[in-house]
Motif scaffolding. Structure first.
Motif, PDB file in Angstrom:
ATOM      1  N   LEU A 154     -44.085   1.363 -32.696  1.00  0.00           N
ATOM      2  CA  LEU A 154     -42.636   1.338 -32.899  1.00  0.00           C
ATOM      3  C   LEU A 154     -41.994   2.214 -31.838  1.00  0.00           C
ATOM      4  CD1 LEU A 154     -42.527   1.919 -36.769  1.00  0.00           C
ATOM      5  CD2 LEU A 154     -42.429  -0.265 -35.559  1.00  0.00           C
ATOM      6  N   ASN A 155     -40.931   1.719 -31.188  1.00  0.00           N
ATOM      7  CA  ASN A 155     -40.278   2.514 -30.159  1.00  0.00           C
ATOM      8  C   ASN A 155     -38.789   2.216 -30.082  1.00  0.00           C
ATOM      9  OD1 ASN A 155     -39.912   0.287 -28.139  1.00  0.00           O
ATOM     10  ND2 ASN A 155     -42.149   0.315 -28.211  1.00  0.00           N
ATOM     11  N   PHE A 156     -38.063   3.123 -29.446  1.00  0.00           N
ATOM     12  CA  PHE A 156     -36.632   2.979 -29.215  1.00  0.00           C
ATOM     13  C   PHE A 156     -36.281   3.685 -27.921  1.00  0.00           C
ATOM     14  CE2 PHE A 156     -37.218   6.953 -31.344  1.00  0.00           C
ATOM     15  CZ  PHE A 156     -36.307   7.811 -30.748  1.00  0.00           C
ATOM     16  N   GLY A 157     -35.152   3.333 -27.342  1.00  0.00           N
ATOM     17  CA  GLY A 157     -34.749   3.981 -26.116  1.00  0.00           C
ATOM     18  C   GLY A 157     -33.493   3.372 -25.533  1.00  0.00           C
ATOM     19  N   ALA A 158     -33.306   3.585 -24.236  1.00  0.00           N
ATOM     20  CA  ALA A 158     -32.154   3.076 -23.518  1.00  0.00           C
ATOM     21  C   ALA A 158     -32.624   2.447 -22.218  1.00  0.00           C
ATOM     22  CB  ALA A 158     -31.168   4.204 -23.229  1.00  0.00           C
ATOM     23  N   GLN A 159     -31.867   1.464 -21.752  1.00  0.00           N
ATOM     24  CA  GLN A 159     -32.207   0.784 -20.515  1.00  0.00           C
ATOM     25  C   GLN A 159     -30.943   0.450 -19.732  1.00  0.00           C
ATOM     26  OE1 GLN A 159     -34.129  -2.939 -21.348  1.00  0.00           O
ATOM     27  NE2 GLN A 159     -32.696  -3.437 -22.968  1.00  0.00           N
ATOM     28  N   TYR A 160     -31.090   0.437 -18.422  1.00  0.00           N
ATOM     29  CA  TYR A 160     -30.018  -0.042 -17.554  1.00  0.00           C
ATOM     30  C   TYR A 160     -30.401  -1.446 -17.120  1.00  0.00           C
ATOM     31  CZ  TYR A 160     -26.632  -0.498 -13.849  1.00  0.00           C
ATOM     32  OH  TYR A 160     -25.602  -0.947 -13.068  1.00  0.00           O
ATOM     33  N   ILE A 161     -29.491  -2.399 -17.314  1.00  0.00           N
ATOM     34  CA  ILE A 161     -29.762  -3.800 -16.974  1.00  0.00           C
ATOM     35  C   ILE A 161     -28.806  -4.237 -15.885  1.00  0.00           C
ATOM     36  CG2 ILE A 161     -29.696  -6.173 -17.810  1.00  0.00           C
ATOM     37  CD1 ILE A 161     -30.564  -5.240 -20.487  1.00  0.00           C
ATOM     38  N   SER A 162     -29.356  -4.933 -14.902  1.00  0.00           N
ATOM     39  CA  SER A 162     -28.562  -5.551 -13.854  1.00  0.00           C
ATOM     40  C   SER A 162     -28.938  -7.026 -13.806  1.00  0.00           C
ATOM     41  CB  SER A 162     -28.851  -4.884 -12.504  1.00  0.00           C
ATOM     42  OG  SER A 162     -28.095  -5.512 -11.491  1.00  0.00           O
ATOM     43  N   THR A 163     -27.958  -7.895 -13.949  1.00  0.00           N
ATOM     44  CA  THR A 163     -28.223  -9.330 -14.008  1.00  0.00           C
ATOM     45  C   THR A 163     -27.465 -10.068 -12.917  1.00  0.00           C
ATOM     46  OG1 THR A 163     -26.369  -9.781 -15.480  1.00  0.00           O
ATOM     47  CG2 THR A 163     -28.467  -9.218 -16.506  1.00  0.00           C
ATOM     48  N   SER A 164     -27.919 -11.270 -12.641  1.00  0.00           N
ATOM     49  CA  SER A 164     -27.204 -12.160 -11.730  1.00  0.00           C
ATOM     50  C   SER A 164     -27.438 -13.592 -12.185  1.00  0.00           C
ATOM     51  CB  SER A 164     -27.666 -11.971 -10.280  1.00  0.00           C
ATOM     52  OG  SER A 164     -29.025 -12.290 -10.159  1.00  0.00           O
ATOM     53  N   ALA A 165     -26.494 -14.460 -11.856  1.00  0.00           N
ATOM     54  CA  ALA A 165     -26.572 -15.852 -12.257  1.00  0.00           C
ATOM     55  C   ALA A 165     -26.333 -16.757 -11.060  1.00  0.00           C
ATOM     56  CB  ALA A 165     -25.548 -16.140 -13.351  1.00  0.00           C
ATOM     57  N   THR A 166     -26.903 -17.956 -11.114  1.00  0.00           N
ATOM     58  CA  THR A 166     -26.697 -18.962 -10.075  1.00  0.00           C
ATOM     59  C   THR A 166     -26.312 -20.276 -10.729  1.00  0.00           C
ATOM     60  OG1 THR A 166     -29.019 -19.634 -10.131  1.00  0.00           O
ATOM     61  CG2 THR A 166     -28.434 -17.918  -8.550  1.00  0.00           C
ATOM     62  N   GLY A 167     -25.776 -21.188  -9.933  1.00  0.00           N
ATOM     63  CA  GLY A 167     -25.470 -22.516 -10.458  1.00  0.00           C
ATOM     64  C   GLY A 167     -24.055 -22.678 -10.949  1.00  0.00           C
ATOM     65  N   GLY A 168     -23.104 -22.026 -10.324  1.00  0.00           N
ATOM     66  CA  GLY A 168     -21.714 -22.239 -10.680  1.00  0.00           C
ATOM     67  C   GLY A 168     -21.180 -21.356 -11.783  1.00  0.00           C
ATOM     68  N   THR A 169     -21.963 -20.447 -12.289  1.00  0.00           N
ATOM     69  CA  THR A 169     -21.474 -19.533 -13.322  1.00  0.00           C
ATOM     70  C   THR A 169     -21.313 -18.140 -12.732  1.00  0.00           C
ATOM     71  OG1 THR A 169     -21.840 -18.684 -15.541  1.00  0.00           O
ATOM     72  CG2 THR A 169     -23.788 -18.974 -14.172  1.00  0.00           C
ATOM     73  N   THR A 170     -20.450 -17.358 -13.299  1.00  0.00           N
ATOM     74  CA  THR A 170     -20.196 -16.013 -12.785  1.00  0.00           C
ATOM     75  C   THR A 170     -20.515 -14.944 -13.826  1.00  0.00           C
ATOM     76  OG1 THR A 170     -17.892 -16.169 -13.468  1.00  0.00           O
ATOM     77  CG2 THR A 170     -18.409 -16.793 -11.183  1.00  0.00           C
ATOM     78  N   VAL A 171     -21.495 -15.192 -14.661  1.00  0.00           N
ATOM     79  CA  VAL A 171     -21.878 -14.217 -15.671  1.00  0.00           C
ATOM     80  C   VAL A 171     -22.675 -13.103 -15.001  1.00  0.00           C
ATOM     81  CG1 VAL A 171     -23.225 -13.817 -17.757  1.00  0.00           C
ATOM     82  CG2 VAL A 171     -21.941 -15.948 -17.484  1.00  0.00           C
ATOM     83  N   ASN A 172     -22.177 -11.896 -15.092  1.00  0.00           N
ATOM     84  CA  ASN A 172     -22.881 -10.722 -14.592  1.00  0.00           C
ATOM     85  C   ASN A 172     -22.777  -9.615 -15.620  1.00  0.00           C
ATOM     86  OD1 ASN A 172     -23.803 -11.599 -12.035  1.00  0.00           O
ATOM     87  ND2 ASN A 172     -21.719 -11.411 -11.247  1.00  0.00           N
ATOM     88  N   ILE A 173     -23.899  -8.991 -15.907  1.00  0.00           N
ATOM     89  CA  ILE A 173     -23.939  -7.870 -16.845  1.00  0.00           C
ATOM     90  C   ILE A 173     -24.638  -6.727 -16.129  1.00  0.00           C
ATOM     91  CG2 ILE A 173     -24.778  -7.025 -19.059  1.00  0.00           C
ATOM     92  CD1 ILE A 173     -24.949  -9.993 -19.936  1.00  0.00           C
ATOM     93  N   ASP A 174     -23.968  -5.620 -16.006  1.00  0.00           N
ATOM     94  CA  ASP A 174     -24.547  -4.409 -15.442  1.00  0.00           C
ATOM     95  C   ASP A 174     -24.150  -3.256 -16.340  1.00  0.00           C
ATOM     96  OD1 ASP A 174     -25.770  -5.464 -13.120  1.00  0.00           O
ATOM     97  OD2 ASP A 174     -23.825  -5.568 -12.133  1.00  0.00           O
ATOM     98  N   GLY A 175     -25.143  -2.544 -16.861  1.00  0.00           N
ATOM     99  CA  GLY A 175     -24.819  -1.402 -17.694  1.00  0.00           C
ATOM    100  C   GLY A 175     -25.962  -0.980 -18.588  1.00  0.00           C
ATOM    101  N   PHE A 176     -25.693   0.042 -19.381  1.00  0.00           N
ATOM    102  CA  PHE A 176     -26.693   0.602 -20.285  1.00  0.00           C
ATOM    103  C   PHE A 176     -26.641  -0.100 -21.633  1.00  0.00           C
ATOM    104  CE2 PHE A 176     -26.347   3.993 -17.210  1.00  0.00           C
ATOM    105  CZ  PHE A 176     -27.663   4.389 -17.068  1.00  0.00           C
ATOM    106  N   LEU A 177     -27.823  -0.356 -22.180  1.00  0.00           N
ATOM    107  CA  LEU A 177     -27.959  -0.973 -23.491  1.00  0.00           C
ATOM    108  C   LEU A 177     -29.073  -0.270 -24.264  1.00  0.00           C
ATOM    109  CD1 LEU A 177     -27.807  -4.772 -22.592  1.00  0.00           C
ATOM    110  CD2 LEU A 177     -26.040  -3.432 -23.732  1.00  0.00           C
TER     111      LEU A 177
END
Length: 176
Positions: A142-165
């Motif tokens: 069992l574990n817990f914590g924090a992470q920084y995520i950086s995402t990118s998308a291709t194919g005509g979409t502009t979804v980008n998520i950058d931040g701590f979760l």
């Protein structure tokens, strides 16, 4: 001849000494949602281990107008520092930095094609039990914590998520 036997005996002893330092685990919550997540942990010192994991997911979603097929694959690596004064790795409290990468794609019957990739890094704290005699038996992590995520998308979409979760994890498996 005696020298060769001594070398063979030393090598055999080193394999026996570390033979019970492996853990293979799966995430039961991911399996409930169609994600196969398998990891392998190898103890490399009394208080440390290295863990690698692979995951795969795939699904088809049917709407009233089209069918969307998705698939995703990912990998992760972490080093676990065990703190327990009573137990050696792979048992007890630990802290672990980690990095992961995943990529996914979705195709619709209308011809739309979207790709998505994510890179993350962070830190976890957790506890791993090994139930059974010695270092063999059922394992629960069992574990817990924090992470920084950086995402990118291709194919005509502009979804980008950058931040701590936040991040939570549950794994069950077998240690030997």
């Amino acid at each position: 001849m005696k020298k060769n036997l001594l070398v063979i005996a030393m090598v055999a002893f080193s394999f026996i000494a570390y033979a019970q330092k492996n853990v293979i685990k799966a995430n039961p919550i991911g399996l409930a949602f169609g994600v196969a997540d398998l990891s392998y942990e190898r103890v490399i010192s009394e208080k440390g281990s290295f863990e690698i994991g692979l995951s795969y997911a795939g699904a088809k979603v049917t709407t009233s107008s089209e069918v969307i097929s998705t698939s995703a694959i990912g990998g992760e690596g972490k080093y676990k520092f065990y703190f327990s004064s009573e137990n050696d790795a792979p048992r007890g409290w630990y802290a672990a930095p980690f990095v992961s990468y995943s990529t996914s794609s979705a195709k619709s019957s209308s011809g739309a094609d979207v790709g998505f990739s994510a890179f993350s890094g962070g830190a976890l704290a957790g506890y791993q039990w090994v139930f059974g005699g010695g270092n063999t038996g059922f394992a629960l992590d069992l574990n817990f914590g924090a992470q920084y995520i950086s995402t990118s998308a291709t194919g005509g979409t502009t979804v980008n998520i950058d931040g701590f979760l936040p991040r939570l994890g549950v794994s069950i498996g077998y240690a030997w």
